[in-house]
Design a protein around this motif. Structure first.
Motif, short mmCIF file in Angstrom:
data_model
loop_
_atom_site.label_atom_id
_atom_site.label_comp_id
_atom_site.label_asym_id
_atom_site.label_seq_id
_atom_site.Cartn_x
_atom_site.Cartn_y
_atom_site.Cartn_z
N THR A 7 2.42 -74.89 15.03
CA THR A 7 3.86 -74.67 14.84
C THR A 7 4.15 -73.22 14.48
O THR A 7 5.06 -72.59 15.03
CB THR A 7 4.41 -75.60 13.74
OG1 THR A 7 4.15 -76.96 14.08
CG2 THR A 7 5.91 -75.40 13.56
N ALA A 8 3.34 -72.67 13.55
CA ALA A 8 3.52 -71.28 13.14
C ALA A 8 3.33 -70.34 14.32
O ALA A 8 4.08 -69.38 14.50
CB ALA A 8 2.53 -70.94 12.02
N HIS A 9 2.31 -70.63 15.14
CA HIS A 9 2.04 -69.79 16.30
C HIS A 9 3.19 -69.83 17.31
O HIS A 9 3.58 -68.82 17.88
CB HIS A 9 0.73 -70.22 16.97
CG HIS A 9 0.34 -69.33 18.11
ND1 HIS A 9 0.71 -69.59 19.42
CD2 HIS A 9 -0.37 -68.18 18.13
CE1 HIS A 9 0.23 -68.64 20.19
NE2 HIS A 9 -0.44 -67.77 19.43
N ARG A 10 3.74 -71.02 17.50
CA ARG A 10 4.86 -71.17 18.43
C ARG A 10 6.09 -70.40 17.94
O ARG A 10 6.78 -69.73 18.72
CB ARG A 10 5.20 -72.66 18.60
CG ARG A 10 6.26 -72.91 19.69
CD ARG A 10 6.40 -74.40 20.01
NE ARG A 10 6.92 -75.14 18.88
CZ ARG A 10 6.20 -75.98 18.12
NH1 ARG A 10 4.91 -76.18 18.39
NH2 ARG A 10 6.75 -76.62 17.11
N LEU A 11 6.36 -70.48 16.64
CA LEU A 11 7.50 -69.75 16.07
C LEU A 11 7.28 -68.24 16.17
O LEU A 11 8.21 -67.48 16.52
CB LEU A 11 7.70 -70.15 14.61
CG LEU A 11 8.18 -71.59 14.36
CD1 LEU A 11 8.16 -71.90 12.87
CD2 LEU A 11 9.58 -71.79 14.91
N LEU A 12 6.07 -67.80 15.87
CA LEU A 12 5.76 -66.38 15.95
C LEU A 12 5.89 -65.87 17.39
O LEU A 12 6.39 -64.78 17.63
CB LEU A 12 4.36 -66.10 15.42
CG LEU A 12 4.23 -66.01 13.90
CD1 LEU A 12 2.77 -65.98 13.47
CD2 LEU A 12 4.95 -64.76 13.37
N SER A 13 5.44 -66.68 18.33
CA SER A 13 5.53 -66.29 19.75
C SER A 13 6.98 -66.09 20.17
O SER A 13 7.31 -65.15 20.90
CB SER A 13 4.87 -67.35 20.63
OG SER A 13 3.48 -67.43 20.35
N THR A 14 7.85 -66.98 19.70
CA THR A 14 9.28 -66.85 20.01
C THR A 14 9.85 -65.57 19.39
O THR A 14 10.60 -64.83 20.04
CB THR A 14 10.05 -68.07 19.47
OG1 THR A 14 9.55 -69.25 20.07
CG2 THR A 14 11.55 -67.95 19.77
N LEU A 15 9.48 -65.30 18.14
CA LEU A 15 9.96 -64.10 17.46
C LEU A 15 9.45 -62.83 18.14
O LEU A 15 10.17 -61.83 18.22
CB LEU A 15 9.54 -64.12 15.98
CG LEU A 15 10.20 -65.20 15.11
CD1 LEU A 15 9.56 -65.25 13.74
CD2 LEU A 15 11.71 -64.92 14.98
N VAL A 16 8.20 -62.88 18.61
CA VAL A 16 7.64 -61.74 19.34
C VAL A 16 8.43 -61.50 20.63
O VAL A 16 8.80 -60.37 20.96
CB VAL A 16 6.14 -61.96 19.65
CG1 VAL A 16 5.64 -60.91 20.65
CG2 VAL A 16 5.32 -61.90 18.38
N ASN A 17 8.70 -62.59 21.36
CA ASN A 17 9.43 -62.48 22.63
C ASN A 17 10.84 -61.93 22.43
O ASN A 17 11.38 -61.25 23.31
CB ASN A 17 9.50 -63.85 23.31
CG ASN A 17 8.15 -64.30 23.84
OD1 ASN A 17 7.29 -63.47 24.12
ND2 ASN A 17 7.96 -65.61 23.96
N ARG A 18 11.44 -62.23 21.28
CA ARG A 18 12.81 -61.78 21.00
C ARG A 18 12.84 -60.40 20.33
O ARG A 18 13.91 -59.85 20.11
CB ARG A 18 13.53 -62.79 20.10
CG ARG A 18 13.71 -64.17 20.74
CD ARG A 18 14.61 -64.12 21.98
NE ARG A 18 14.77 -65.42 22.59
CZ ARG A 18 15.72 -66.30 22.27
NH1 ARG A 18 16.58 -66.01 21.32
NH2 ARG A 18 15.79 -67.46 22.90
N GLY A 19 11.67 -59.86 19.98
CA GLY A 19 11.61 -58.53 19.39
C GLY A 19 11.73 -58.48 17.89
O GLY A 19 11.80 -57.41 17.29
N TYR A 20 11.74 -59.65 17.23
CA TYR A 20 11.86 -59.67 15.77
C TYR A 20 10.51 -59.48 15.08
O TYR A 20 10.45 -59.15 13.90
CB TYR A 20 12.49 -60.99 15.31
CG TYR A 20 13.92 -61.14 15.76
CD1 TYR A 20 14.96 -60.49 15.09
CD2 TYR A 20 14.25 -61.93 16.87
CE1 TYR A 20 16.27 -60.62 15.51
CE2 TYR A 20 15.57 -62.06 17.30
CZ TYR A 20 16.57 -61.41 16.62
OH TYR A 20 17.87 -61.52 17.04
N VAL A 21 9.43 -59.74 15.79
CA VAL A 21 8.08 -59.59 15.26
C VAL A 21 7.23 -58.89 16.31
O VAL A 21 7.43 -59.06 17.51
CB VAL A 21 7.46 -60.98 14.91
CG1 VAL A 21 5.99 -60.85 14.56
CG2 VAL A 21 8.23 -61.62 13.76
#
Length: 222
Positions: A7-21
Motif C-alpha cells: 500500500t505504501a509503495h502504491r501511494l508513493l508511486s502515485t505521489l512520484v508520478n504527480r511530482g509531490y515525491v
C-alpha cells in the motif's frame, strides 16, 4: 503509519508520478518533490496580510492602549492599510488609505531598513527628504546611519519627526523570501509613548508581534 508495504509503495508511486515525491537514483530513498514547493508558494502568495496581522494588531492595541497600524510601501511612500483604534481620548489621527513619506515615519524607516542602499538612494532622488518638524532627518548619511541602527535592534522610532507631539515605534514584517513587505506600529502622544516606555516595554512587544506575523508568512529567522 502502519501501512502494508504494498500500500505504501502504491501511494508513493502515485505521489512520484504527480511530482509531490522524488526517488533518489543512488539509494532509492524518497524525498519531497518540486510540486510541494509550487503548492507552498501558491499558499504564501495568496495570504492576505491584513487577515494574517489582525490578531497581532489587536494584541498590541490591548497591551499598549495606543493606536496600532499596518502599513505597506507603494511608490516610495507608506500606505496605511489597516488600524486598530485607541480608546484614549487624546490619540493620533490616522485613517486607512492615508499616505506618508518614508524617511520621517516609524513604519517608513522600518520598511527602508529592509531594502538595498540603491533602492533608498532611488527613494531619496524621487521623493527627497523634506522637513516636517525640527526632528526630521533631512541628511542622507544620517538616514543611512539610522537605518543601520534599525537593522541592528529590529525596530524603528519616529521621534516626533513627522508630527510634533507624536511618537511612534515600528517594526518590519518579512515574507517567506526574507523581504520586508509591511510594517506595524504603535503610535500615540509623546507624553504617553515616552522614550522610557519605548525601550522598556513597547520595543519587545512590537518586535515579538512583527515576528509572529512574519512567521505566518513563511519567514523563519536564522
Amino acid at each position: 503509519m502502519e501501512l502494508a508495504k504494498s500500500t505504501a509503495h502504491r501511494l508513493l508511486s502515485t505521489l512520484v508520478n504527480r511530482g509531490y515525491v522524488e526517488q533518489k537514483e543512488e539509494n532509492g530513498d524518497y524525498r519531497l518533490g518540486i510540486q510541494c514547493l509550487v503548492i507552498a508558494s501558491s499558499l504564501l502568495n495568496n495570504l492576505d496580510i491584513r487577515s494574517v496581522a489582525k490578531e497581532a494588531l489587536h494584541t498590541l492595541a490591548r497591551s499598549s492602549g495606543e493606536v496600532v497600524h499596518l502599513c505597506m510601501q507603494d511608490q516610495y511612500e507608506v500606505v496605511y492599510i489597516d488600524k486598530v483604534e485607541s480608546e484614549q481620548t487624546l490619540r493620533m489621527y490616522s485613517q486607512i488609505g492615508r499616505r506618508a513619506f518614508m524617511h520621517c515615519t516609524g513604519v517608513g524607516k522600518a520598511l527602508l531598513s529592509g531594502i538595498s542602499k540603491e533602492e533608498v538612494d532611488k527613494m531619496i532622488e524621487e521623493k527627497g527628504l523634506p522637513k516636517f518638524t525640527e526632528n526630521t532627518i533631512t541628511d542622507k548619511e544620517a538616514l543611512f546611519k539610522e537605518l543601520k541602527l534599525i537593522r541592528e535592534i529590529g525596530y524603528a522610532v519616529d521621534e516626533q519627526e513627522h508630527e510634533k507631539g507624536i511618537r511612534c515605534i515600528a517594526a518590519p514584517v518579512f515574507d517567506h523570501n526574507g523581504k520586508a513587505v509591511a510594517a506595524i506600529s504603535i503610535a500615540g502622544p509623546a507624553e504617553r509613548v515616552t522614550e522610557e516606555r519605548v525601550k522598556e516595554e513597547l520595543a519587545k512587544e512590537i518586535v515579538d508581534q512583527s515576528l509572529a506575523i512574519s512567521k505566518q508568512l513563511g519567514f523563519f529567522k536564522h
